[in-house]
Design a protein around this motif. Structure first.
Motif, mmCIF file in Angstrom:
data_model
loop_
_atom_site.group_PDB
_atom_site.id
_atom_site.type_symbol
_atom_site.label_atom_id
_atom_site.label_comp_id
_atom_site.label_asym_id
_atom_site.label_seq_id
_atom_site.Cartn_x
_atom_site.Cartn_y
_atom_site.Cartn_z
ATOM 1 N N ALA A 21 0.847 -1.191 0.000
ATOM 2 C CA ALA A 21 0.000 0.000 0.000
ATOM 3 C C ALA A 21 0.880 1.237 0.000
ATOM 4 C CB ALA A 21 -0.920 -0.005 1.215
ATOM 5 N N ALA A 22 0.349 2.315 -0.533
ATOM 6 C CA ALA A 22 1.090 3.571 -0.581
ATOM 7 C C ALA A 22 0.112 4.725 -0.687
ATOM 8 C CB ALA A 22 2.060 3.587 -1.766
ATOM 9 N N LEU A 312 -5.876 -2.653 -9.133
ATOM 10 C CA LEU A 312 -5.353 -1.712 -8.146
ATOM 11 C C LEU A 312 -6.526 -1.045 -7.443
ATOM 12 C CD1 LEU A 312 -2.586 -0.491 -7.192
ATOM 13 C CD2 LEU A 312 -3.084 1.434 -8.692
ATOM 14 N N ALA A 313 -6.549 -1.134 -6.120
ATOM 15 C CA ALA A 313 -7.579 -0.458 -5.335
ATOM 16 C C ALA A 313 -7.091 0.944 -4.995
ATOM 17 C CB ALA A 313 -7.871 -1.243 -4.063
ATOM 18 N N THR A 346 -5.560 13.380 -2.434
ATOM 19 C CA THR A 346 -4.696 12.344 -1.878
ATOM 20 C C THR A 346 -5.270 10.981 -2.257
ATOM 21 O OG1 THR A 346 -3.989 13.732 -0.027
ATOM 22 C CG2 THR A 346 -3.737 11.352 0.237
ATOM 23 N N LEU A 347 -4.431 10.136 -2.826
ATOM 24 C CA LEU A 347 -4.832 8.797 -3.261
ATOM 25 C C LEU A 347 -4.139 7.755 -2.391
ATOM 26 C CD1 LEU A 347 -4.466 9.186 -7.141
ATOM 27 C CD2 LEU A 347 -6.492 9.652 -5.733
ATOM 28 N N HIS A 348 -4.894 6.790 -1.910
ATOM 29 C CA HIS A 348 -4.346 5.657 -1.167
ATOM 30 C C HIS A 348 -4.423 4.436 -2.081
ATOM 31 C CE1 HIS A 348 -4.384 8.079 2.504
ATOM 32 N NE2 HIS A 348 -5.588 8.468 2.144
ATOM 33 N N LEU A 349 -3.275 3.886 -2.423
ATOM 34 C CA LEU A 349 -3.184 2.807 -3.399
ATOM 35 C C LEU A 349 -2.918 1.485 -2.687
ATOM 36 C CD1 LEU A 349 -0.711 4.623 -5.845
ATOM 37 C CD2 LEU A 349 -3.196 4.873 -5.726
ATOM 38 N N ARG A 350 -3.569 0.426 -3.181
ATOM 39 C CA ARG A 350 -3.351 -0.895 -2.633
ATOM 40 C C ARG A 350 -3.483 -1.927 -3.749
ATOM 41 N NH1 ARG A 350 -3.606 -2.393 2.572
ATOM 42 N NH2 ARG A 350 -4.684 -0.457 3.100
ATOM 43 N N ALA A 351 -2.497 -2.794 -3.849
ATOM 44 C CA ALA A 351 -2.541 -3.829 -4.875
ATOM 45 C C ALA A 351 -3.648 -4.839 -4.529
ATOM 46 C CB ALA A 351 -1.204 -4.539 -4.987
#
Length: 351
Positions: A21-22, A312-313, A346-351
């Motif tokens: 996550a990032a 990608l979430a 702001t984007l929160h990314l999670r595979a």
């Protein structure tokens, strides 16, 4: 297309975790740093100090300072001269400055595009495109090299890069008061030709595995008061339809609070500060004011458009508007640092 061979490894803000996550913070801002020079490093045009924009030399470093540490990618427009770009960069010395398309004949000035990439993400790729489409000698925009700038940054070693394409579309008119100079239909047609070029550029550069943000001053009002339009949203829908080829959606329309105007403010009362972050505008107050005065002259012409790839979430935080008021120099008549507000998400990314 270029790459950055000196890019540093991904650092702390990417916040890598075991589940890949990032977080990435992206902003766009029309900075109104417009003070033409006789040549690139030469003196300002004589006798026109403040004619194009106020307090440019004072505001440029304040722009960099206002952005520093708050965002991972800050895409700017109307940051025309290299001197202004350098001054902005000095205000945020840890960031990497990526300049947009430069002036090319017969254009007299560059695109005004410049992107700051913060130290906590890795710059992996850049590209740019100068628009062939535009207006004519009736339009002040004719003398600028309008275009688009692509920047890809890596925020986590196991996630695809985040791509940001910025632009500032043709406005039209504002030069010679001759027949057709202020024809809004002509202006919109020129903008849409540029949008078609923008989409083609994005299709060439975009990696379908990456999230894509297209940001900029599109000079298309979300609700246009032009009495010739059957519906005030017609031009906005035209813009959204053309961008729809890229599977993007309007971040403010999907996640923002209120109508979200970004320019044409006349009074500080129109930009109430958020008590939790005074550099931001209190959107709830603006939404309440708009409910009682829906015919306000304020305009939403700056946009963030987002596309999320399969696999990608992406959690999208509520987008925000930034006035950066209270500085020792101001640009807009309502006291903000520019005549446009900055937009961020702001984007929160999670595979």
């Amino acid at each position: 297309m270029t790459t950055d061979p000196t890019a540093a490894p991904v650092a702390a803000t990417a916040t890598p975790t075991e589940d890949r996550a990032a977080t990435v913070r992206v902003a766009f801002w029309n900075t109104w740093l417009l003070a033409p020079r006789l040549w690139t490093t030469g003196p300002r045009l004589p006798g026109l100090d403040g004619w194009f924009a106020p307090d440019v030399e004072e505001r440029a470093p304040l722009v960099g300072q206002a952005l520093a540490g708050r965002f991972d990618v800050a895409a700017l427009s109307e940051c025309f001269e290299r001197s202004e770009q350098d001054a902005v960069a000095r205000g945020w010395p840890e960031a990497t400055l990526v300049a947009g398309p430069r002036a090319r004949r017969p254009r007299l000035t560059g695109s005004g595009l410049a992107t700051l990439v913060g130290p906590d993400v890795q710059l992996v790729r850049t590209a740019q495109h100068g628009y062939r489409s535009g207006g004519d000698l009736r339009d002040s925009d004719t003398f600028a090299t309008k275009g688009a700038q692509f920047v890809a940054v890596r925020v986590h070693p196991d996630l695809p890069p985040v791509e940001v394409i910025s632009t500032h579309l043709f406005a039209g008119g504002d030069l010679l008061p001759v027949p057709g100079s202020e024809d809004a239909t002509r202006h919109h047609a020129a903008r849409m030709r540029q949008v078609d070029e923008l989409v083609a550029f994005a299709e060439r550069e975009h990696d379908p595995a990456s999230p894509l943000l297209i940001v900029g001053d599109f000079n298309v009002q979300a609700r246009d008061p032009d009495p010739s339009l059957p519906d005030p949203a017609d031009r906005y829908r035209d813009l959204a339809t053309r961008l729809g080829r890229l599977q993007v959606t309007d971040v403010w329309a999907d996640h923002g609070v209120g109508r979200g105007p970004t320019c044409t403010f006349a009074s500080p009362d129109e930009l109430p500060p958020d008590p939790d972050e005074p550099d931001q505008v209190l959107d709830e107050a603006e939404a309440e004011a708009e409910a009682t005065a829906p015919r306000s002259r304020k305009e939403r012409i700056d946009y963030l458009w987002l596309s999320v790839p399969d696999g990608l979430a992406v959690e999208v935080e509520r987008p925000r508007r930034w006035a950066f008021s209270g500085r020792p120099a101001r640009g807009g008549p309502a006291g903000s640092l520019s005549d446009h507000l900055a937009l961020s998400v702001t984007l929160h990314l999670r595979a």
